[in-house]
Scaffold this active site. Structure first.
Site, PDB file in Angstrom:
ATOM      1  N   ASP A 224       0.838  -1.194   0.000  1.00 11.85           N
ATOM      2  CA  ASP A 224       0.000   0.000   0.000  1.00 11.85           C
ATOM      3  C   ASP A 224       0.876   1.249   0.000  1.00 11.85           C
ATOM      4  O   ASP A 224       2.088   1.192   0.223  1.00 11.85           O
ATOM      5  CB  ASP A 224      -0.997   0.003   1.153  1.00 11.85           C
ATOM      6  N   ILE A 225       0.233   2.377  -0.351  1.00 14.25           N
ATOM      7  CA  ILE A 225       0.949   3.641  -0.482  1.00 14.25           C
ATOM      8  C   ILE A 225       1.247   4.213   0.904  1.00 14.25           C
ATOM      9  O   ILE A 225       0.354   4.296   1.758  1.00 14.25           O
ATOM     10  CB  ILE A 225       0.115   4.640  -1.308  1.00 14.25           C
TER      11      ILE A 225
ATOM     12  N   GLU B 296      -5.950   2.107  -0.402  1.00 18.50           N
ATOM     13  CA  GLU B 296      -4.669   2.357  -1.068  1.00 18.50           C
ATOM     14  C   GLU B 296      -3.836   1.081  -1.170  1.00 18.50           C
ATOM     15  O   GLU B 296      -2.639   1.140  -1.457  1.00 18.50           O
ATOM     16  CB  GLU B 296      -3.879   3.440  -0.317  1.00 18.50           C
TER      17      GLU B 296
END
Length: 526
Positions: free
Chosen positions: A387-388, A430
């Protein structure tokens, strides 16, 4: 007997015989088209007229001649409205035809017959009847009465209306059956000209030329039936409906030759020609050809793809038998309906079912279901979950539109380098997920590290601002994996290990432990 009269009798008898043949053909095909029933009556009327006139000329007394003249009028006056009715049916203007209108069409001819048969009592049809001799051969002559003029005007009027209507229909280009229309026009015009020449007295010995002219017309009709299937094909003559159809329509005979087609079909198959075999139009390798031979009772429907200059188009093709009566098949129709828009909408709906609307990569449901199906086929399976980093900060700083652009940016980067054997999609929020099949742990780690570096080195340019993005990765690998849930759980824990380890790193789940790799590991390009 005078030689000219003898020739007349022979020719008129031939005309009557030809119309008997036409009546038999019409009777045998009376179910093909409603106009064929009218043509049957028309042929019978002309046959009665011709034989009656021939017997009148062969008679020697005025009483015999009057009797056979009355027989003529059982046919002759009824042939004109029958012609008009046939034309109306041919051009498709027959919606008003019913028993009541038939009664009015045939009312004046019926009155003409009754007045002629009873003329001796009132002389409304003929004022007088007398004999003239041509080389000892008696010929009946008449002085016309008041009703005779009405009868003549009605006959000319109905034929003229029929001729004008058919001419307008032809000139407007509503029919490509030029040969049929020209023959029918000629068949109407010839008796009009012959009758007019009789009225102005230019025929020899005042002999009626109309029955002889009908010999020519009947020959044309017989030729038309043989060469163009005149009136035999079900009502494809209703061109105003046929041509207005948006669907492409091909009409075939029993031998699969083209008998008719509309403008839409010509647009779809620009090389189509009347009389051509359907295989020459569709191509010998067409998947439709075998289906046509098996269409006996019900229609067959299938979808096909066709390539044009504008690209690919999709069509629904319906093949249906043309039946005469309950079971006799006299032809086939092929209808092409363009379903390209519906197909595109269907594909879009299908795509929506497995695609994430924002990033245009696979959604969570599709990725998991596909991986579940592939699971039994591979001894080893790896999952990379990432994930970001600090995504909430991106949202807070650049707004949700900026966050959306960041998600699309990451999806596009990763999608461009992931191999075909990988299943990549958005896991939620995300988070992204990647399944890899049949690979070793080292390769899975290398792929995760390569993706991490690609994201780090590819900043997002958004609204004249450069947004540096990093991502944290968790990797899990199993042999003989029987369920995805434990595998994903381990990758998730490894991802959180990367978060705890400072983010922008790759962590590997190994037997319940999580090894965080340095973000500076050099990995070859994936």
């Amino acid at each position: 007997m005078d030689q000219t009269v003898m020739i007349y009798i022979v020719l008129i008898t031939m005309s009557g015989a030809l119309h008997v043949i036409l009546a038999i053909i019409a009777y045998m095909n009376r179910h093909a088209f409603e106009g064929m029933r009218t043509f049957l009556w028309f042929s019978c009327f002309i046959a009665i007229y011709a034989f009656g006139y021939a017997l009148s000329l062969a008679s020697t007394t005025i009483e015999e001649m009057q009797f056979w003249t009355a027989v003529q009028y059982l046919g002759m006056p009824f042939s004109a409205p029958a012609t008009l009715i046939l034309v109306l049916q041919y051009i498709g203007y027959d919606r008003h035809l019913n028993n009541k209108t038939y009664f009015f069409y045939y009312l004046i001819p019926a009155i003409s017959f009754l007045l002629l048969a009873t003329n001796d009592f009132h002389h409304l049809f003929y004022q007088s009847v007398y004999l003239e001799y041509r080389n000892t051969t008696p010929i009946m002559q008449i002085t016309v009465g008041q009703w005779y003029l009405i009868h003549g005007a009605y006959t000319f009027g109905t034929l003229a209306i029929a001729f004008v209507l058919l001419s307008i229909y032809w000139v407007r280009g509503k029919s490509r059956h030029t040969k049929q229309v020209v023959i029918l026009l000629t068949g109407i015009l010839v008796p009009i000209v012959a009758s007019f020449s009789y009225l102005i007295g230019i025929t020899p010995s005042s002999l009626d030329p109309v029955p002889i002219s009908m010999l020519f017309s009947s020959s044309l009709y017989l030729y038309a039936i043989i060469s163009t299937k005149f009136l035999l094909v079900p009502p494809i003559e209703k061109d105003y409906i046929f041509e207005s159809m948006g669907d492409a329509v091909l009409v075939l005979d029993q031998t699969y030759h083209i008998k008719d087609f509309n403008k839409a079909a010509f647009t779809l198959f620009s090389h189509v020609k009347l009389g051509e075999h359907i295989a020459a139009v569709l191509g010998l390798d067409s998947q439709l050809l075998p289906l046509m031979k098996n269409v006996h009772t019900e229609s067959v429907i299938m979808e096909i793809e066709m390539s044009h200059g504008m690209g690919k188009e999709y069509y629904q093709v319906k093949i249906s038998p043309i039946k005469r009566g309950e079971s006799m098949i006299v032809g086939t129709t092929i209808i092409y309906t363009n379903i390209t828009e519906q197909k595109a909408e269907q594909l879009n709906l299908t795509k929506l079912a497995y695609t994430d609307g924002l990033t245009q990569i696979y959604n969570r449901a599709y990725v998991l279901s596909t991986a579940e199906k592939m699971l039994p086929s591979y001894a080893k399976i790896a999952v990379i979950l990432f994930d970001i980093d600090y995504f909430k900060k991106i949202n807070d700083t650049y707004g949700h539109l900026g966050g959306d652009e960041a998600l699309k940016h990451i999806a596009k980067l990763c999608k461009s380098v992931i191999q075909e054997n990988g299943i990549f999609g958005r896991y939620g929020g995300e988070e992204f997920i990647l399944f890899l099949f049949g690979i070793e742990a080292e390769e899975a780690i290398a792929i995760a590290s390569s993706l991490r570096r690609l994201i780090e080195e590819s900043p997002l340019h958004y609204l004249e601002t450069v947004i540096n993005i990093t991502a944290s990765f968790g990797v899990s690998i199993k042999e003989e994996c029987i369920a995805l849930t434990p595998l994903i759980s381990e990758a998730d824990e490894a991802l959180y290990a990367s978060k705890r380890g400072g983010r922008n790193t790759v962590s590997l789940a190994v037997e319940g432990k999580y090894i965080t790799l340095s973000s500076e590991i050099a990995v070859g390009k994936y």
